[in-house]
Scaffold this motif. Structure first.
Motif, PDB file in Angstrom:
ATOM      1  N   UNK A  44       6.906 -17.310  -0.461  1.00  0.00           N
ATOM      2  CA  UNK A  44       5.463 -17.079  -0.513  1.00  0.00           C
ATOM      3  C   UNK A  44       5.035 -16.384  -1.814  1.00  0.00           C
ATOM      4  N   UNK A  45       3.862 -16.788  -2.311  1.00  0.00           N
ATOM      5  CA  UNK A  45       3.213 -16.157  -3.459  1.00  0.00           C
ATOM      6  C   UNK A  45       1.885 -15.580  -2.986  1.00  0.00           C
ATOM      7  N   UNK A  46       1.328 -14.673  -3.754  1.00  0.00           N
ATOM      8  CA  UNK A  46       0.098 -14.011  -3.323  1.00  0.00           C
ATOM      9  C   UNK A  46      -1.022 -15.005  -3.053  1.00  0.00           C
ATOM     10  N   UNK A  66       6.625  -5.662   5.147  1.00  0.00           N
ATOM     11  CA  UNK A  66       5.624  -4.598   5.148  1.00  0.00           C
ATOM     12  C   UNK A  66       4.800  -4.648   3.866  1.00  0.00           C
ATOM     13  N   UNK A  67       5.466  -4.877   2.739  1.00  0.00           N
ATOM     14  CA  UNK A  67       4.753  -5.010   1.475  1.00  0.00           C
ATOM     15  C   UNK A  67       3.830  -6.214   1.481  1.00  0.00           C
ATOM     16  N   UNK A  68       4.267  -7.299   2.105  1.00  0.00           N
ATOM     17  CA  UNK A  68       3.447  -8.504   2.218  1.00  0.00           C
ATOM     18  C   UNK A  68       2.206  -8.229   3.058  1.00  0.00           C
ATOM     19  N   UNK A  69       2.398  -7.523   4.165  1.00  0.00           N
ATOM     20  CA  UNK A  69       1.276  -7.181   5.049  1.00  0.00           C
ATOM     21  C   UNK A  69       0.268  -6.297   4.315  1.00  0.00           C
ATOM     22  N   UNK A  74      -5.061  -5.815   1.557  1.00  0.00           N
ATOM     23  CA  UNK A  74      -5.834  -5.528   0.336  1.00  0.00           C
ATOM     24  C   UNK A  74      -6.731  -6.710  -0.044  1.00  0.00           C
ATOM     25  N   UNK A  75      -6.314  -7.902   0.351  1.00  0.00           N
ATOM     26  CA  UNK A  75      -7.104  -9.104   0.053  1.00  0.00           C
ATOM     27  C   UNK A  75      -8.235  -9.307   1.059  1.00  0.00           C
TER      28      UNK A  75
END
Length: 335
Positions: A44-46, A66-69, A74-75
């Motif tokens: 996955x990419x942002x 967790x970082x992905x969540x 934030x988006x």
């Protein structure tokens, strides 16, 4: 509404019962603007999250997820966490415990809740447990269910009990070795019985043949639909699903019992595991009780079709995916 599902690559069964298949079925009855997007957590990419409104994370654990969540939040996207296992209390006998029992992994599971807009669990036990980390009013129990378009009820011949051999089935993986050992003598006696054919699905071939030399061993190959097809044609008479009595198993779903009812047979499971206290499942107190009840059933089982029909009735009324998906619609409307 556009929904992104972060797939659980290590567990196709989880994706099938919890996210991918239920939401694909939901899409069939929703407006055209209801879009489902599958997201591979390893690649996955942002920008993969950029064109979705809601992101569903299954069994969220570990700092990477967790970082992905955190990034998704934030988006400005809505986040749903889905839990179908008690990740805080994985038995040391389970190979996965080396990961899940690390303090930092448990902490990551807890931290993920602060980003959630809603939480879904597969059992009431999980809802109660995770309510210590999240608002209980925003946790919805969405039980695992049967998709009858994929696995329709199999016809059952009324004279099946006159078969010379009764086919007994268990399915699981290496993570269930401690569970299997709770009725070790039962398996030994079963393999000695010329009137029984024992099938063990999911163990590695070498392991299965070492532990259960007279059983038919069918290794798991991650093709869930091949498993469904195999069960369909196996015509089991009985299923047996032993479990240790602990919090992890109390939180488990009764997938095996449901699959056996679809296949046309009844199951045996420990009476202390609440999710298996359903119609179509015969419970036992301990190994001796299981041996006694099962031996009697092999000799004469007058209640077989009564129990089977009661279980199938419960399945259609309580665990039809079409009906259970209404709970997912409620969650989407709530966020």
């Amino acid at each position: 509404m556009r929904i992104g599902i972060v797939c659980n690559l290590s567990s196709p069964t989880t994706d099938y019962y919890r996210t991918v298949n239920p939401f694909i079925r939901l899409r069939e009855v929703c407006p055209p603007n209801f879009v489902i997007k599958m997201i591979n957590p390893d690649t996955v990419k942002w920008y993969d999250f950029y064109d979705v409104d809601v992101v569903i994370f299954q069994r969220a654990n570990g700092n990477d997820l967790l970082g992905m969540i955190n990034e998704v939040k934030r988006m400005g996207k809505k986040i749903i966490l889905d839990h179908d296992d008690l990740l805080h209390e994985v038995s040391p006998a389970n190979p996965a415990s080396q990961h899940f029992n690390k303090p930092q992994v448990k902490e990551s599971v807890e931290k993920a809740f602060k980003y959630a807009d809603w939480v879904m669990t597969s059992t009431p036990y999980l809802k109660e447990f995770y309510s210590q980390f999240y608002d209980k009013d925003k946790i919805t129990v969405v039980p695992n269910a049967i998709d009858f378009t994929v696995t329709p009820m199999q016809p059952v011949k009324r004279d099946k009990l006159i078969d010379a051999k009764k086919r007994v089935m268990w399915r699981g993986s290496q993570t269930h070795l401690e569970d299997l050992a709770t009725v070790k003598n039962f398996w030994i006696e079963l393999q000695k019985n010329d009137k029984v054919e024992l099938g063990m699905v999911g163990l590695a071939d070498w392991l299965g043949k070492t532990l259960y030399p007279k059983a038919i061993i069918v290794p798991w190959n991650n093709s869930l639909f091949q498993y469904f097809e195999m069960v369909k044609h196996s015509s089991p008479h009985y299923g047996v699903f032993p479990l240790t009595i602990d919090n992890f198993n109390q939180a488990k779903s009764n997938n095996f019992a449901m699959e056996m009812l679809v296949a046309g047979c009844i199951s045996y499971a420990p009476e202390e595991i609440k999710e298996f206290n359903i119609a179509g499942v015969r419970t036992y107190k301990n190994e001796l009780d299981l041996i006694h009840k099962f031996t009697n059933a092999l000799d004469k089982d007058d209640a077989y079709f009564v129990d089977l029909e009661a279980g199938r009735k419960w399945l259609k009324e309580e665990r039809d995916l079409v009906k259970v998906n209404e709970l997912r619609i409620n969650v989407l409307n709530a966020i």
